[in-house]
Motif scaffolding. Sequence first.
Motif, PDB file in Angstrom:
ATOM      1  N   LYS A 284      17.599 -67.377  -9.394  1.00  0.00           N
ATOM      2  CA  LYS A 284      16.450 -66.844  -8.656  1.00  0.00           C
ATOM      3  C   LYS A 284      16.767 -66.956  -7.172  1.00  0.00           C
ATOM      4  O   LYS A 284      17.015 -68.048  -6.664  1.00  0.00           O
ATOM      5  CB  LYS A 284      15.182 -67.627  -8.985  1.00  0.00           C
ATOM      6  CG  LYS A 284      13.958 -67.187  -8.189  1.00  0.00           C
ATOM      7  CD  LYS A 284      12.758 -68.077  -8.501  1.00  0.00           C
ATOM      8  CE  LYS A 284      11.556 -67.726  -7.643  1.00  0.00           C
ATOM      9  NZ  LYS A 284      10.411 -68.622  -7.895  1.00  0.00           N
TER      10      LYS A 284
ATOM     11  N   GLN B 258      15.883 -61.676  -9.050  1.00  0.00           N
ATOM     12  CA  GLN B 258      16.434 -62.341 -10.224  1.00  0.00           C
ATOM     13  C   GLN B 258      17.806 -61.738 -10.537  1.00  0.00           C
ATOM     14  O   GLN B 258      17.966 -60.511 -10.524  1.00  0.00           O
ATOM     15  CB  GLN B 258      15.508 -62.167 -11.434  1.00  0.00           C
ATOM     16  CG  GLN B 258      15.935 -62.949 -12.661  1.00  0.00           C
ATOM     17  CD  GLN B 258      15.797 -64.450 -12.470  1.00  0.00           C
ATOM     18  OE1 GLN B 258      14.792 -64.923 -11.942  1.00  0.00           O
ATOM     19  NE2 GLN B 258      16.800 -65.203 -12.910  1.00  0.00           N
TER      20      GLN B 258
ATOM     21  N   THR C  87      15.598 -66.215  -3.227  1.00  0.00           N
ATOM     22  CA  THR C  87      14.425 -66.004  -2.385  1.00  0.00           C
ATOM     23  C   THR C  87      14.855 -65.833  -0.935  1.00  0.00           C
ATOM     24  O   THR C  87      15.562 -66.678  -0.386  1.00  0.00           O
ATOM     25  CB  THR C  87      13.443 -67.188  -2.481  1.00  0.00           C
ATOM     26  OG1 THR C  87      13.114 -67.422  -3.852  1.00  0.00           O
ATOM     27  CG2 THR C  87      12.163 -66.886  -1.712  1.00  0.00           C
TER      28      THR C  87
ATOM     29  N   ILE D 239      11.844 -61.841  -3.530  1.00  0.00           N
ATOM     30  CA  ILE D 239      12.322 -62.656  -4.644  1.00  0.00           C
ATOM     31  C   ILE D 239      13.129 -61.770  -5.585  1.00  0.00           C
ATOM     32  O   ILE D 239      12.676 -60.690  -5.988  1.00  0.00           O
ATOM     33  CB  ILE D 239      11.159 -63.320  -5.391  1.00  0.00           C
ATOM     34  CG1 ILE D 239      10.354 -64.208  -4.435  1.00  0.00           C
ATOM     35  CG2 ILE D 239      11.687 -64.151  -6.568  1.00  0.00           C
ATOM     36  CD1 ILE D 239       9.132 -64.840  -5.079  1.00  0.00           C
TER      37      ILE D 239
ATOM     38  N   ASP E 137      18.116 -70.604  -6.211  1.00  0.00           N
ATOM     39  CA  ASP E 137      17.500 -71.681  -7.011  1.00  0.00           C
ATOM     40  C   ASP E 137      17.018 -72.819  -6.102  1.00  0.00           C
ATOM     41  O   ASP E 137      17.291 -74.009  -6.344  1.00  0.00           O
ATOM     42  CB  ASP E 137      18.491 -72.209  -8.044  1.00  0.00           C
ATOM     43  CG  ASP E 137      18.963 -71.121  -8.998  1.00  0.00           C
ATOM     44  OD1 ASP E 137      18.160 -70.219  -9.302  1.00  0.00           O
ATOM     45  OD2 ASP E 137      20.139 -71.161  -9.413  1.00  0.00           O
TER      46      ASP E 137
END
Length: 287
Positions: A258, A210, A260, A208, A234
């Motif tokens: 975000k 940011q 992932t 993950i 997102d």
Amino acid sequence: NPTISFLQSRNSQDRFLTLREPLEENISTYANIYSAEGTNPVFPRRYGELIFALKNNGKIAKDIPRVEARLSELGDDENPFEDYRRIRLMSLLGIKHVLYFDDLNLQNTGANNFSQNLFRSVWQYGNWHGLEYDNAFPRVFLTNNVLVENNPQKNLDLVFDPKIDLLNTIILEENPRELNSSSKLINLPKPSSDSSAYIISYEPQEVIIQTKSNASQMLFLSDNYYPGWKAYVDNKETKIYRANYTFRSIYLPKGDHKITFIYKPLSFQVGLTVSLISIALLLIIFV
């Protein structure tokens, strides 16, 4: 011969691991240390080609001996840090620390000459020495220049080209579809100084990240491009591009996001489906 191991830093705040016993070759595997060496002799094919190219004058070799794809090999007369390609890969891989074992063999003294301009000693335990490499790239960062080259050898040549700043330029095998450009050189707007990308969680099957940027960018992650990995911005799936010969990149629109990365191999999904069907059939037969 001297023993050497290269350890990656997940984030810039990571610190050197203090150890109280001699190290074995695969210490990173069972000590949960991020390492560029992997598990001997298991490595992805593309990664093996990249690392073995150091011993092959920068050329791709299809026949790689199973233990040869290693950064840490030292010969009696070899100083690995005289090879600009190896230093370049150390930066790209985000190698922050080097563990080095000096067996006091005078025949290997040439391999002990760590450049003080590149390394500084931060730890010692007996014959083991820990050094910090100051030019390591972050494991994840944003880039605004894109080079496209689908020929594998030419792609690798660009990775090793000292004129290319790999912190600001990413080398892809195909044009990012989000950019709507067929050019082999794409320049995105330069981000502001407060733009950032950092890892907030790193697990074997999920990463993950940011990010923050005032302009669209390409995000680079120094993990191997490998089938089964999916990326989401997102919670919306996006395409993963193979970057710098064997790593991962995604297109990232401006703003705060975000990201992932999740490992969801098709083989697992198929196996799960077959198992559930088998259980259902067994229950029907039982009833």
